[in-house]
Motif scaffolding. Structure first.
Motif, PDB file in Angstrom:
ATOM      1  N   THR A  77       0.839  -1.206   0.000  1.00 59.51           N
ATOM      2  CA  THR A  77       0.000   0.000   0.000  1.00 59.51           C
ATOM      3  C   THR A  77       0.875   1.259   0.000  1.00 59.51           C
ATOM      4  OG1 THR A  77      -0.152   0.011   2.402  1.00 59.51           O
ATOM      5  CG2 THR A  77      -1.880  -1.194   1.191  1.00 59.51           C
ATOM      6  N   PRO A  78       0.291   2.433  -0.240  1.00 55.11           N
ATOM      7  CA  PRO A  78       1.094   3.659  -0.325  1.00 55.11           C
ATOM      8  C   PRO A  78       1.934   3.947   0.919  1.00 55.11           C
ATOM      9  CG  PRO A  78      -1.144   4.083  -1.075  1.00 55.11           C
ATOM     10  CD  PRO A  78      -1.125   2.696  -0.519  1.00 55.11           C
ATOM     11  N   ASP A  79       1.428   3.587   2.081  1.00 57.54           N
ATOM     12  CA  ASP A  79       2.117   3.898   3.330  1.00 57.54           C
ATOM     13  C   ASP A  79       2.942   2.745   3.884  1.00 57.54           C
ATOM     14  OD1 ASP A  79       1.003   6.488   3.350  1.00 57.54           O
ATOM     15  OD2 ASP A  79      -0.855   5.691   4.208  1.00 57.54           O
ATOM     16  N   SER A  80       3.091   1.671   3.130  1.00 64.85           N
ATOM     17  CA  SER A  80       3.882   0.534   3.607  1.00 64.85           C
ATOM     18  C   SER A  80       5.341   0.944   3.780  1.00 64.85           C
ATOM     19  CB  SER A  80       3.791  -0.631   2.610  1.00 64.85           C
ATOM     20  OG  SER A  80       2.491  -1.145   2.568  1.00 64.85           O
ATOM     21  N   ASP A  81       6.022   0.260   4.690  1.00 69.01           N
ATOM     22  CA  ASP A  81       7.428   0.529   4.950  1.00 69.01           C
ATOM     23  C   ASP A  81       8.280  -0.315   4.005  1.00 69.01           C
ATOM     24  OD1 ASP A  81      10.105  -0.125   6.154  1.00 69.01           O
ATOM     25  OD2 ASP A  81       9.428   1.378   7.605  1.00 69.01           O
ATOM     26  N   PRO A  82       9.117   0.306   3.175  1.00 67.49           N
ATOM     27  CA  PRO A  82       9.926  -0.457   2.221  1.00 67.49           C
ATOM     28  C   PRO A  82      10.828  -1.508   2.869  1.00 67.49           C
ATOM     29  CG  PRO A  82       9.953   1.854   1.640  1.00 67.49           C
ATOM     30  CD  PRO A  82       9.281   1.749   2.980  1.00 67.49           C
ATOM     31  N   ARG A  83      11.381  -1.220   4.030  1.00 66.20           N
ATOM     32  CA  ARG A  83      12.268  -2.199   4.688  1.00 66.20           C
ATOM     33  C   ARG A  83      11.473  -3.426   5.156  1.00 66.20           C
ATOM     34  NH1 ARG A  83      17.383  -0.523   5.072  1.00 66.20           N
ATOM     35  NH2 ARG A  83      17.765   1.711   4.949  1.00 66.20           N
TER      36      ARG A  83
END
Length: 153
Positions: A77-83
């Motif tokens: 989703t747009p607010d997911s954390d890439p790490r």
């Protein structure tokens, strides 16, 4: 390993929730343009649960006649954390994976994989497609092989 990153096509400006925004006719055309870079690929497709990403992933799957089911995952989703998403991504199987997601997440994930940090995100416009290649899905060890944007019509 080949990791394809696709941002959804142009979506409606408004809907009852952000997650419910649908692709516009222009957005569908943008996705069709980007799909041309994927012809002949046997992809495992993972998409955000948001409507516009699901519609984008379905257009790609249908255009490529991929016989595997589309996988919906909450970590795109747009607010997911890439790490956090990178850890989940490392657990997926397949030599060619397509992720269909949103900004700012998709650009940040691409930047993390190529540069090893999130300060240089990939410039992902609507329906932009990036190809990252490398031996392992490790931050900073993937190479950017393609960054394609649909033509403005």
């Amino acid at each position: 390993m080949r990791l394809w990153l696709l941002r959804h096509g142009q979506a409606q400006a408004e809907a009852r929730t952000d997650a419910a925004r649908e692709l516009t006719a222009h957005g569908r055309d943008e996705v069709r343009q980007s799909t041309e870079h994927l012809r002949g690929r046997s992809l495992n497709i993972y998409a955000s649960p948001y409507v516009r990403a699901q519609q984008t992933a379905t257009l790609v799957r249908d255009a490529l006649a991929v016989d595997r089911p589309l996988q919906t995952v909450a970590w795109l989703t747009p607010d997911s954390d890439p790490r956090d998403s990178l850890v989940r991504l490392q657990q997926l199987a397949g030599d060619e994976i397509l992720l269909v997601s949103h900004q700012p997440f998709i650009g940040a994930l691409g930047g993390l994989l190529v540069h090893g940090h999130r300060q240089q995100p990939l410039a992902m416009h609507t329906a932009s497609l990036a190809l990252l290649e490398g031996d392992d899905l490790i931050a900073g060890l993937m190479s950017l092989s393609l960054l394609a944007h649909p033509e403005v019509r």
